[in-house]
Enzyme design. Structure first.
Site, short mmCIF file in Angstrom:
data_model
loop_
_atom_site.label_atom_id
_atom_site.label_comp_id
_atom_site.label_asym_id
_atom_site.label_seq_id
_atom_site.Cartn_x
_atom_site.Cartn_y
_atom_site.Cartn_z
N ASP A 244 43.00 60.15 66.77
CA ASP A 244 43.59 59.13 67.64
C ASP A 244 43.35 57.71 67.13
O ASP A 244 44.15 56.82 67.39
CB ASP A 244 43.09 59.28 69.08
CG ASP A 244 41.59 59.37 69.20
OD1 ASP A 244 40.88 59.30 68.17
OD2 ASP A 244 41.09 59.54 70.34
N ASP B 277 30.40 56.48 71.86
CA ASP B 277 30.41 57.91 72.22
C ASP B 277 29.24 58.72 71.68
O ASP B 277 28.82 59.68 72.31
CB ASP B 277 31.71 58.59 71.78
CG ASP B 277 32.93 58.02 72.46
OD1 ASP B 277 32.79 57.52 73.59
OD2 ASP B 277 34.02 58.06 71.88
#
Length: 734
Positions: free
Chosen positions: A73, A451
């Site tokens: 992405d 993350d």
């Protein structure tokens, strides 16, 4: 992010291709000359973390054994090298001005021409992002031709795990289809060189999904439509059999469980099209879904959903999820694999059928996961989970037992349907926020990322053996700081469920949470700094909150009212009593000489108005400060921030760091992402910023690299660069 003056469009990618000046056609057919590299003779590699990001698509070539492509992405595309068992990055040539093209919306291959591959690029479809582009290659991505589009794509938006929105027409290799989110269907009749709008019966809505998939079924093309509400009369699947006229597929399923067609795969043996559906495009927000198949020869639909969402979880919850990936076995009729998605309670799984969907087996139930090569996948637990955000599933057309599936952090693979391990070598997708290269100790690098928190890199060539820093585990790291006079002492901050700050007394190998933390840390953890000897901590939070100070290793915190709100604290590397902070709203440098108790204004009137800046202190020197103000330039102070002088050798500076001095030099090497001429690149200076040498090249640019950069204090010439989607890149003189 502001673009540099000159938009550079190199078409070279892949480490085996030499950099050169080339020409490429624009969308209107004009040719532009790419700027040749001023090479610094560097070799570039990833500091291995191992995946660390959302794998949104994987595509096995149907006609070539061992050939596959992968998309992400925010981190570009890759090609599988079957000889070395590694993924080869294909889009590292995209530079600073093209940061929005590192997100890959879709991929396509030509079954009849194995060397051809196509990518549609564009990370965001928002007004502030640039338009998308299509890359086309005749040599499996070693070199590219580029066409700029007049529409925006959204590889990092909702629906990014849906099917391939790019397709080579099954009747004509010169014809390509491209589905967009807001601008309908585009068509090219010259292998992607030019694009025009094609007639399509559905009008784009406000969801930002548009066409969710394109798939060939025999000589027909099917298109999924994500802007339907799932009710009868508002179809979500269309097809064309002549390449001109599109029609809604008759008899297609309706209802919430079939609102969005996520992916589709065609079984050429049985002539059945399998479609996975969900009530939302994902990867988040799905609570219902289904799987259906269409016998294309008769038009008959059948529901073949393995398990219907909505059942009880056993802990008082509801088993809500959608369906995501789907792949068919090219060698065995009726053998299909589908994935659940957004199934948080009972954990996502793959279901496999060998009888066309009459019966299914959950591959998770007997799966043995081996993550020894990427230990962070345990996420601080005893063992890893099977996965989440599973929307990409691939089945090797030459090996029926070779299945891969993407998650939010890796790509798992099996060759016996039981034993699974990350098949991720070469893929690095972390969005890196902080870097430290310690002057002593085993590790040459500590990293802080979105993350995946903080990692201790005892080796640059292998994923950290300790995985993510635990106690506590952070999702996203917001701060990382080392005490120069006591390099074994390190502190970190970030988003965590069991505390937002921690310290280490062994250089970052092991951690312990602060005994206490300010209340605001739970909702707005920000950058943190330790002073030179580790006796004082300063922690910054949002622009509405003051900074906080601790003089007892985080056991107690006191408000520092004079600290500029939202600023990043910077410690003097020599004097433990000194801290600095730059207030972007006023362009003022603040300093403390009482160990962070109070701050007073020093230099004022510095160019401000942008939150993206960087203030760094030169190692081993007190009061020697460097201030990167993006296109406003680079400034230096040698009097602790009382005055600053603009550095004349560059006109733009985005991030700056220091490394070991060159032989015979008395000042540390400087490394900068900035501009000395018309391009934004990576530079090194061995003479205190009097002159700079570009050390990256046109093949190694990695989009936006403005977060942080640092040299290695023990190895002259080695530099570490934080990227936004390609992990940590490190370079050394070749």
């Amino acid at each position: 992010m502001r673009a540099s003056i000159l938009s550079r469009r190199s078409v070279l990618a892949g480490t085996a291709v030499a950099a050169a000046a080339v020409s490429l056609p624009s969308a209107q057919g004009r040719a532009q000359a790419a700027v040749p590299s001023a090479t610094g003779g560097y070799r570039w590699r990833n500091a291995v973390q191992g995946g660390t990001g959302f794998i949104t698509g994987v595509l096995f070539h149907p006609s070539v054994r061992g050939l596959a492509y992968l998309r992400t992405d925010i981190g570009g595309a890759y090609r599988w090298d079957d000889r070395t068992d590694r993924w080869i990055p294909l889009t590292d040539h995209l530079g600073w001005d093209d940061w929005n093209l590192l997100g890959v919306e879709a991929m396509a291959v030509d079954p009849a021409h194995p060397n051809r591959v196509y990518l549609s690029l564009g990370t965001y479809a928002q007004s502030w992002a640039g338009n998308g582009a299509v890359l086309r290659s005749e040599d499996r991505g070693a070199t590219w031709q580029r066409t700029d589009l007049t529409v925006k794509l959204g590889a990092n938006e909702d629906g990014r795990g849906c099917g391939e929105r790019l397709l080579v027409d099954p009747r004509d290799s010169d014809t390509l289809w491209l589905g967009t989110r807001h601008d309908g269907l585009l068509k090219s009749t010259d292998r992607g060189a030019t694009w025009k709008a094609a007639s399509f019966p559905a009008a784009p809505g406000a969801t930002g999904q548009g066409i969710t998939l394109l798939v060939a079924a025999g000589r027909s093309v099917y298109a999924g439509w994500g802007d339907s509400d799932g009710t009868a009369g508002k179809p979500s699947l269309y097809r064309t059999s002549d390449g001109t006229t599109w029609e809604a597929v008759p008899g297609q399923p309706a209802g919430a469980a079939a609102r969005v067609p996520v992916r589709a795969a065609y079984d050429r043996h049985t002539r059945e099209l399998y479609v996975t559906y969900a009530d939302a495009p994902g990867p988040n927000g799905q609570s219902d879904g289904s799987v259906h198949k269409l016998r294309t020869t008769t038009g008959k639909w059948s529901e073949v959903t393995p398990v219907k969402p909505g059942g009880a979880t056993g802990d008082g919850g509801t088993d809500s999820f959608g369906y995501g990936g789907v792949a068919v076995d090219a060698r065995n009729p009726g053998t299909v694999v589908v994935s659940t998605n957004n199934r948080w309670s009972l954990v996502d799984t793959l279901y496999r059928t060998t009888d066309g969907g009459r019966t299914w087996t959950s591959l998770k139930d007997r799966a043995v996961l081996d993550v020894s090569e990427t230990p962070y996948l345990k996420w601080g637990a005893d063992k890893p989970k099977f996965g989440w955000w599973i929307q990409a599933v691939g089945l090797d057309p030459y090996d029926s037992r070779h299945i891969v599936y993407g998650t939010g952090a890796t790509l798992y693979g099996t060759r016996d349907l039981t034993h699974w391990a990350p098949q991720i070598r070469g893929v690095e997708e972390a969005s890196v926020r902080q870097l430290i290269s310690p002057p002593t100790g085993t590790a040459h690098l500590l990293s802080g990322s979105g993350d995946i928190g903080v990692m201790y890199h005892e080796r640059l060539t292998a994923s950290p053996s300790r995985g993510m820093a635990s106690n506590p585990v952070f999702g996203t790291a917001t701060g990382l700081s080392l005490a120069p006079a006591k390099p074994s002492y390190v502190v970190r901050a970030g988003w965590g469920d069991h505390g937002n700050g921690a310290f280490s007394n062994d250089g970052g190998r092991t951690w312990a949470p602060f005994e206490a933390q300010p209340d605001v840390a739970r909702s707005a953890p920000g950058p943190i700094a330790t002073n030179a000897d580790g006796s004082v901590l300063l922690w910054s939070f949002g622009t509405a909150d003051p900074g906080y100070r601790s003089a007892d290793n985080g056991a107690g915190w006191s408000e520092v009212a004079s600290f500029p709100k939202g600023a990043a604290p910077v410690a003097d590397p020599v004097d433990p009593a000194r801290f600095y902070a730059f207030d972007t709203t006023t362009g003022t440098l603040f300093a403390s000489t009482d160990s962070g108790r109070t701050f007073t204004a020093r230099a004022t009137g510095l160019n401000s108005g942008d939150t993206e800046f960087q203030l760094v202190a030169a190692p081993g020197r007190s009061g020697d400060l460097w201030l990167s103000l993006k296109w406003n330039g680079l400034y230096r102070s040698t009097d602790g921030g009382a005055t600053f002088t603009k550095v004349a050798s560059c006109w733009a500076s985005y991030t700056l760091g220091f490394g070991k001095a060159a032989r015979g030099a008395s000042y540390p090497a400087l490394y900068m992402v900035g501009s000395t001429e018309t391009i934004t690149a990576v530079y090194r200076s061995d003479d205190e910023a009097k002159t700079w040498t570009r050390i990256n090249d046109d093949r190694h640019q990695w989009g936006w690299i403005g977060a942080t950069i640092t040299g290695d204090p023990r190895v002259h010439g080695r530099v570490y660069i934080a990227t936004n989607g390609r992990g940590v890149q490190y370079g050394e003189p070749a």
